[in-house]
Motif scaffolding. Sequence first.
Motif, PDB file in Angstrom:
ATOM      1  N   ARG A 149       0.824  -1.217   0.000  1.00 38.06           N
ATOM      2  CA  ARG A 149       0.000   0.000   0.000  1.00 38.06           C
ATOM      3  C   ARG A 149       0.854   1.261   0.000  1.00 38.06           C
ATOM      4  NH1 ARG A 149      -3.100  -3.081   3.736  1.00 38.06           N
ATOM      5  NH2 ARG A 149      -2.078  -1.996   5.480  1.00 38.06           N
ATOM      6  N   LEU A 150       2.015   1.188   0.658  1.00 34.87           N
ATOM      7  CA  LEU A 150       2.863   2.370   0.779  1.00 34.87           C
ATOM      8  C   LEU A 150       3.663   2.646  -0.497  1.00 34.87           C
ATOM      9  CD1 LEU A 150       3.333   4.326   3.173  1.00 34.87           C
ATOM     10  CD2 LEU A 150       5.431   3.069   3.673  1.00 34.87           C
ATOM     11  N   LYS A 151       4.009   1.599  -1.225  1.00 33.62           N
ATOM     12  CA  LYS A 151       4.895   1.761  -2.382  1.00 33.62           C
ATOM     13  C   LYS A 151       4.381   2.770  -3.411  1.00 33.62           C
ATOM     14  CE  LYS A 151       7.305  -0.666  -6.064  1.00 33.62           C
ATOM     15  NZ  LYS A 151       7.517  -1.962  -6.769  1.00 33.62           N
ATOM     16  N   PRO A 152       3.089   2.764  -3.808  1.00 30.37           N
ATOM     17  CA  PRO A 152       2.637   3.734  -4.809  1.00 30.37           C
ATOM     18  C   PRO A 152       2.794   5.185  -4.353  1.00 30.37           C
ATOM     19  CG  PRO A 152       1.039   1.964  -4.558  1.00 30.37           C
ATOM     20  CD  PRO A 152       2.023   1.821  -3.443  1.00 30.37           C
ATOM     21  N   ARG A 153       2.830   5.404  -3.046  1.00 30.85           N
ATOM     22  CA  ARG A 153       2.935   6.768  -2.535  1.00 30.85           C
ATOM     23  C   ARG A 153       4.362   7.316  -2.628  1.00 30.85           C
ATOM     24  NH1 ARG A 153       0.040   6.768   3.228  1.00 30.85           N
ATOM     25  NH2 ARG A 153       0.449   9.005   2.992  1.00 30.85           N
ATOM     26  N   LEU A 154       5.332   6.451  -2.922  1.00 32.96           N
ATOM     27  CA  LEU A 154       6.713   6.915  -3.051  1.00 32.96           C
ATOM     28  C   LEU A 154       6.872   7.852  -4.247  1.00 32.96           C
ATOM     29  CD1 LEU A 154       8.760   3.649  -2.366  1.00 32.96           C
ATOM     30  CD2 LEU A 154       8.342   5.539  -0.804  1.00 32.96           C
ATOM     31  N   ARG A 155       6.082   7.630  -5.292  1.00 31.55           N
ATOM     32  CA  ARG A 155       6.219   8.450  -6.498  1.00 31.55           C
ATOM     33  C   ARG A 155       5.911   9.913  -6.194  1.00 31.55           C
ATOM     34  NH1 ARG A 155       9.016   7.304 -10.905  1.00 31.55           N
ATOM     35  NH2 ARG A 155       8.300   5.158 -10.657  1.00 31.55           N
ATOM     36  N   SER A 156       4.951  10.159  -5.321  1.00 38.32           N
ATOM     37  CA  SER A 156       4.577  11.536  -4.978  1.00 38.32           C
ATOM     38  C   SER A 156       5.236  12.025  -3.699  1.00 38.32           C
ATOM     39  CB  SER A 156       3.056  11.637  -4.826  1.00 38.32           C
ATOM     40  OG  SER A 156       2.611  10.791  -3.779  1.00 38.32           O
ATOM     41  N   THR A 176       4.242  11.184  -0.691  1.00 40.94           N
ATOM     42  CA  THR A 176       3.247  11.321   0.382  1.00 40.94           C
ATOM     43  C   THR A 176       3.380  10.236   1.446  1.00 40.94           C
ATOM     44  OG1 THR A 176       1.618  10.086  -0.926  1.00 40.94           O
ATOM     45  CG2 THR A 176       1.609  12.492  -1.129  1.00 40.94           C
ATOM     46  N   HIS A 177       4.266   9.265   1.237  1.00 40.04           N
ATOM     47  CA  HIS A 177       4.462   8.219   2.245  1.00 40.04           C
ATOM     48  C   HIS A 177       4.958   8.787   3.565  1.00 40.04           C
ATOM     49  CE1 HIS A 177       8.356   8.938   0.450  1.00 40.04           C
ATOM     50  NE2 HIS A 177       8.936   8.392   1.502  1.00 40.04           N
ATOM     51  N   SER A 186       3.806  11.047   5.280  1.00 39.74           N
ATOM     52  CA  SER A 186       2.710  11.404   6.190  1.00 39.74           C
ATOM     53  C   SER A 186       2.164  10.190   6.931  1.00 39.74           C
ATOM     54  CB  SER A 186       1.568  12.080   5.409  1.00 39.74           C
ATOM     55  OG  SER A 186       0.988  11.178   4.479  1.00 39.74           O
ATOM     56  N   ASP A 187       2.626   9.005   6.573  1.00 32.79           N
ATOM     57  CA  ASP A 187       2.206   7.790   7.267  1.00 32.79           C
ATOM     58  C   ASP A 187       2.795   7.801   8.682  1.00 32.79           C
ATOM     59  OD1 ASP A 187       2.517   4.870   8.165  1.00 32.79           O
ATOM     60  OD2 ASP A 187       1.285   4.656   6.370  1.00 32.79           O
TER      61      ASP A 187
END
Length: 298
Positions: A240-247, A249-250, A252-253
């Motif tokens: 779930r976290l991997k796609p957020r690396l592109r932007s 936004t990870h 903020s987790d």
Amino acid sequence: MSGDIAVLANPTAGRGRHRGLLPGVVQRLGAAGHPVRLLEASSAEEAEKACHRAVADGCAALVAVGGDGTVHLALQAAAARPVRFGVVPAGTGNDFAAGTGVAADPLTAAADIAEALRAGRSVAVDLARTTGTDGEVRWFGAVLAAGFDAIVNERANRMRWPRGPRRYDLAILLEMMRVRPRLYALEIDGVDHGFEGTLVAVGICPSYGGGLRIVPAADPTDGLLDVVTAAPLSRAAMARLKPRLRSGTHVSDPRVRTFRAKQVRLHSDGIIAYADGERLGPLPLEITCVPGAVQLLR
């Protein structure tokens, strides 16, 4: 400024898709008014030695044509030395170039280097200096990985099949099957931040892996390292976290922590660190930000 423009070019960078660009790059670099010389090397070790010789011989500029791996080799010679440094991004991942404001188009980047050299203009950019237990010093300009991503790189490098990006994808799947948290000794500017977790990265520039913004707030001119760590993550949480690396936004987790520091000491048993996508060596490492360590032509 006397001397020639020494060019380290990797014809296989970007899986060879920029192979035909080199004559145009050389032509544009020549507009600076200096002879342009292609450095000859048949291995990474020879390429790095050729860069050191060019700098020692007083080249007007050292230019890396390729991806982050080519840049990494050239930086070993340019770091903390009185030589101008240029990058023509022609790799699969061009994270150092993107992070330092170099034009994405290779021919435009080459023309910008020539114009900056002709005008005597450069930008001071930070680098990170790493020191291992054996005292060996290596430099990097983008990101050092020492968590799950480094483990995947190490596995992929051991694999002989399949070829190309599928090998890396398979390495991810195989390591996901056995992912486990590790104990890290982490010291940030002398303060203990040891943790158990899955991810740790230290960056000068924001991204690695061709645009994954692992340390999204990193600024290569602020004199600081950016550090990101992640608590133990399940396979599902990592997916779930991997796609957020592109932007980016990870960060903020709540399981992710970020720091800024001048110096980092990092250790975990059995981890081989990778920097700028290249195999650096085993932990422990001491990582220090060196402000303005390279004069970038752009």
